[in-house]
Design an enzyme around this catalytic site. Structure first.
Site, PDB file in Angstrom:
ATOM      1  N   LYS A 168      78.888   8.678 -50.396  1.00  0.00           N
ATOM      2  CA  LYS A 168      79.259   9.992 -50.930  1.00  0.00           C
ATOM      3  C   LYS A 168      79.716  10.895 -49.779  1.00  0.00           C
ATOM      4  O   LYS A 168      79.489  10.576 -48.601  1.00  0.00           O
ATOM      5  CB  LYS A 168      78.069  10.606 -51.664  1.00  0.00           C
ATOM      6  CG  LYS A 168      76.845  10.874 -50.792  1.00  0.00           C
ATOM      7  CD  LYS A 168      75.622  11.238 -51.620  1.00  0.00           C
ATOM      8  CE  LYS A 168      74.417  11.469 -50.729  1.00  0.00           C
ATOM      9  NZ  LYS A 168      73.183  11.681 -51.506  1.00  0.00           N
ATOM     10  N   ARG A 187      64.545  17.386 -59.787  1.00  0.00           N
ATOM     11  CA  ARG A 187      65.957  17.752 -59.628  1.00  0.00           C
ATOM     12  C   ARG A 187      66.699  17.209 -60.858  1.00  0.00           C
ATOM     13  O   ARG A 187      67.044  17.970 -61.738  1.00  0.00           O
ATOM     14  CB  ARG A 187      66.498  17.175 -58.307  1.00  0.00           C
ATOM     15  CG  ARG A 187      67.887  17.637 -57.966  1.00  0.00           C
ATOM     16  CD  ARG A 187      68.309  17.162 -56.584  1.00  0.00           C
ATOM     17  NE  ARG A 187      68.385  15.704 -56.471  1.00  0.00           N
ATOM     18  CZ  ARG A 187      68.821  15.072 -55.379  1.00  0.00           C
ATOM     19  NH1 ARG A 187      69.200  15.758 -54.315  1.00  0.00           N
ATOM     20  NH2 ARG A 187      68.882  13.761 -55.347  1.00  0.00           N
ATOM     21  N   HIS A 233      64.041   8.922 -57.284  1.00  0.00           N
ATOM     22  CA  HIS A 233      64.328   9.340 -55.908  1.00  0.00           C
ATOM     23  C   HIS A 233      63.071   9.946 -55.300  1.00  0.00           C
ATOM     24  O   HIS A 233      62.389  10.745 -55.933  1.00  0.00           O
ATOM     25  CB  HIS A 233      65.466  10.368 -55.929  1.00  0.00           C
ATOM     26  CG  HIS A 233      66.129  10.590 -54.607  1.00  0.00           C
ATOM     27  ND1 HIS A 233      66.458   9.568 -53.739  1.00  0.00           N
ATOM     28  CD2 HIS A 233      66.558  11.727 -54.014  1.00  0.00           C
ATOM     29  CE1 HIS A 233      67.046  10.081 -52.669  1.00  0.00           C
ATOM     30  NE2 HIS A 233      67.125  11.382 -52.810  1.00  0.00           N
ATOM     31  N   ARG A 271      69.132   2.255 -51.709  1.00  0.00           N
ATOM     32  CA  ARG A 271      70.324   3.102 -51.615  1.00  0.00           C
ATOM     33  C   ARG A 271      70.348   3.739 -50.229  1.00  0.00           C
ATOM     34  O   ARG A 271      69.684   4.730 -49.984  1.00  0.00           O
ATOM     35  CB  ARG A 271      70.277   4.228 -52.659  1.00  0.00           C
ATOM     36  CG  ARG A 271      70.094   3.771 -54.098  1.00  0.00           C
ATOM     37  CD  ARG A 271      70.112   4.968 -55.036  1.00  0.00           C
ATOM     38  NE  ARG A 271      69.100   5.969 -54.720  1.00  0.00           N
ATOM     39  CZ  ARG A 271      67.874   5.976 -55.211  1.00  0.00           C
ATOM     40  NH1 ARG A 271      67.483   5.058 -56.064  1.00  0.00           N
ATOM     41  NH2 ARG A 271      67.023   6.926 -54.865  1.00  0.00           N
ATOM     42  N   TYR A 303      86.173  35.805 -30.134  1.00  0.00           N
ATOM     43  CA  TYR A 303      85.867  36.804 -31.166  1.00  0.00           C
ATOM     44  C   TYR A 303      84.540  37.478 -30.879  1.00  0.00           C
ATOM     45  O   TYR A 303      83.572  36.823 -30.461  1.00  0.00           O
ATOM     46  CB  TYR A 303      85.750  36.126 -32.530  1.00  0.00           C
ATOM     47  CG  TYR A 303      87.047  35.671 -33.130  1.00  0.00           C
ATOM     48  CD1 TYR A 303      88.120  36.548 -33.301  1.00  0.00           C
ATOM     49  CD2 TYR A 303      87.189  34.363 -33.569  1.00  0.00           C
ATOM     50  CE1 TYR A 303      89.304  36.124 -33.892  1.00  0.00           C
ATOM     51  CE2 TYR A 303      88.367  33.927 -34.165  1.00  0.00           C
ATOM     52  CZ  TYR A 303      89.430  34.813 -34.315  1.00  0.00           C
ATOM     53  OH  TYR A 303      90.584  34.392 -34.890  1.00  0.00           O
ATOM     54  N   CYS A 362      85.456  28.940 -33.520  1.00  0.00           N
ATOM     55  CA  CYS A 362      86.440  29.489 -34.458  1.00  0.00           C
ATOM     56  C   CYS A 362      86.712  28.457 -35.554  1.00  0.00           C
ATOM     57  O   CYS A 362      86.194  27.345 -35.515  1.00  0.00           O
ATOM     58  CB  CYS A 362      87.755  29.799 -33.746  1.00  0.00           C
ATOM     59  SG  CYS A 362      87.570  30.729 -32.229  1.00  0.00           S
ATOM     60  N   MET A 363      87.568  28.818 -36.497  1.00  0.00           N
ATOM     61  CA  MET A 363      87.860  27.913 -37.601  1.00  0.00           C
ATOM     62  C   MET A 363      88.473  26.607 -37.103  1.00  0.00           C
ATOM     63  O   MET A 363      88.129  25.520 -37.559  1.00  0.00           O
ATOM     64  CB  MET A 363      88.805  28.576 -38.606  1.00  0.00           C
ATOM     65  CG  MET A 363      88.970  27.773 -39.879  1.00  0.00           C
ATOM     66  SD  MET A 363      90.044  28.545 -41.095  1.00  0.00           S
ATOM     67  CE  MET A 363      89.083  29.935 -41.637  1.00  0.00           C
ATOM     68  N   ASP A 364      89.368  26.709 -36.099  1.00  0.00           N
ATOM     69  CA  ASP A 364      90.126  25.525 -35.667  1.00  0.00           C
ATOM     70  C   ASP A 364      89.967  25.197 -34.190  1.00  0.00           C
ATOM     71  O   ASP A 364      90.581  24.255 -33.702  1.00  0.00           O
ATOM     72  CB  ASP A 364      91.618  25.742 -35.957  1.00  0.00           C
ATOM     73  CG  ASP A 364      91.823  26.456 -37.274  1.00  0.00           C
ATOM     74  OD1 ASP A 364      91.433  25.876 -38.304  1.00  0.00           O
ATOM     75  OD2 ASP A 364      92.316  27.598 -37.270  1.00  0.00           O
TER      76      ASP A 364
END
Ligand SMILES: *Cc1c(COP(=O)(O)O)cnc(C)c1O
Length: 372
Positions: free
Chosen positions: A36, A130, A158, A217, A263, A311-313
């Site tokens: 996943k 859950r 689980h 699993r 920043y 930063c983002m990138d």
């Protein structure tokens, strides 16, 4: 490698982990590889195809769309969808031959009413609260076996504290194991066909290796990492990290004393600094919490601190103490680089989280390169 940043998957280490895990399984128990969340950042398609080559015949994903992606890429093994799927998508489950988890009786009825033949595993709630049928609700669990269009091929639960060896947690896990066993016994008593049963994820296997079910699993352990640094487990396996995350220095600034970086100006140079820009950021899964001294990366095998905000990138690192570092040099965020190694567990710990969280957030935009 021309990419600004990339993920390297070691096929060799993945194969090693599959063999190591399989040799720890009881007779007749199969490895269900949990792929996943883009295979915990390793690239779902790349990873699943490798695993099929290594003999893995069962997979688990979180969503129906993750399952469809694998089918379209040519994965032919069994694929179990662990999460909820809306009944309206029963047609997709059926067409792509995906096995759906039944999260409760209403869900089972909803899926059955759609009229598309599907295969399903019943999820039993043994204490996590859950998803799942209450373990005491045998009547409803039994009723699933006579639904038209839904064929029950498995049943599972689980464990929620199997990673802990503290006394109370072990006691709780043992109660969960007992409850699951009761459900299986009760179904047998009622003469129902025995579906495949499974209970353990990675820590379930590592801390309760004596259990005997049809599948385990396994997610995080397959990728050769533990959730936290220095994890203590009953079974100690030689598992090897599969993922490395790398980038390169693309620019170096000389920052005079008193100037700031990035920043919010949160890093101030107290000496003249060489600051390297590395084009990988939080949109690539680098936690923003590693900003300004919170984390480090490897340059020329040596640890250098992340300074300023992630930063983002992009991020910036202080390479003042590595005078021979230059533009184009490789930067290792996770994995081994030169003589050093930065473990995913350590980076996750620095960011205040667990490896599963760190890795699964990684790489949605990074190319995955499979290395022998
Ligand atoms: C994610 C998940 C797993 C795998 O967990 P790991 O700790 O990564 O091995 C197993 N079972 C279920 C139901 C899950 O959601």
């Amino acid at each position: 490698m021309k990419s600004r940043a990339w993920i390297e998957v070691s096929a060799h280490n993945l194969r090693h982990n599959v063999r190591t895990l399989c040799s720890a399984l009881p007779e007749g128990c199969q490895l269900m590889a949990v792929v996943k969340a883009n295979a915990y950042g390793h690239g779902a398609v790349e990873t699943a195809l490798l695993l099929e080559d290594f003999g893995v015949q069962a997979f688990a994903v979180a969503t129906v769309d993750e399952g469809i992606t694998l089918r379209k890429a040519g994965v032919r093994s069994e694929i179990l969808v662990l999460g909820y799927t809306a009944p309206q998508r029963a047609c997709a489950l059926s067409n792509f031959g995906l096995t759906q988890t039944l999260v409760d009786y209403d869900h089972a009825i909803g899926l059955a009413l759609e009229g598309h033949p599907i295969s399903a595993h019943i999820k039993v709630d043994t204490g996590m609260h859950r998803l799942g049928f209450a373990y005491t609700d045998i009547g409803k669990i039994e009723a699933c076996f006579s639904l038209r269009c839904v064929s029950i091929s498995g049943i599972y639960s689980h464990l929620c504290v199997s990673d802990s060896l503290r006394e109370g947690d072990v006691e709780f896990t043992k109660a969960q194991i007992t409850r699951f066993g009761q459900v299986l016994r009760e179904l047998r008593t009622r003469g129902l066909p025995a579906p495949k049963a499974h209970l353990q994820s990675s820590y379930g296997l590592l801390n309760y290796p004596e259990l005997k079910y049809d599948y385990v699993r396994v997610g995080v352990a397959l990728y050769g990492v533990y959730s936290v640094p220095d994890a203590q487990t009953k079974l100690r396996l030689d598992l090897r990290p599969v993922l490395s995350l790398k980038s390169r220095i693309v620019h170096i600034s000389t920052v005079p004393v008193g100037d700031t970086v990035g920043y919010g100006r949160c890093f101030t140079a107290h000496r003249e600094c060489r600051i390297a820009a590395v084009p990988v950021g939080y949109a690539d899964g680098i936690p923003r919490g590693l900003s300004n001294g919170g984390g480090q990366v490897l340059v020329k095998g040596k640890q250098v601190p992340i300074v300023g905000r992630v930063c983002m990138d992009q991020l910036t690192v202080d390479i003042t103490d590595i005078p021979d570092a230059g533009v184009g040099d490789e930067v290792t965020v996770i994995g081994s680089g030169g003589t050093g190694e930065q473990k995913a567990e350590e980076l996750a710990h620095m960011a205040g989280t667990i490896t599963n969280d760190l890795l699964s957030g990684m790489g949605s935009r990074l190319p995955v390169i499979v290395k022998e």
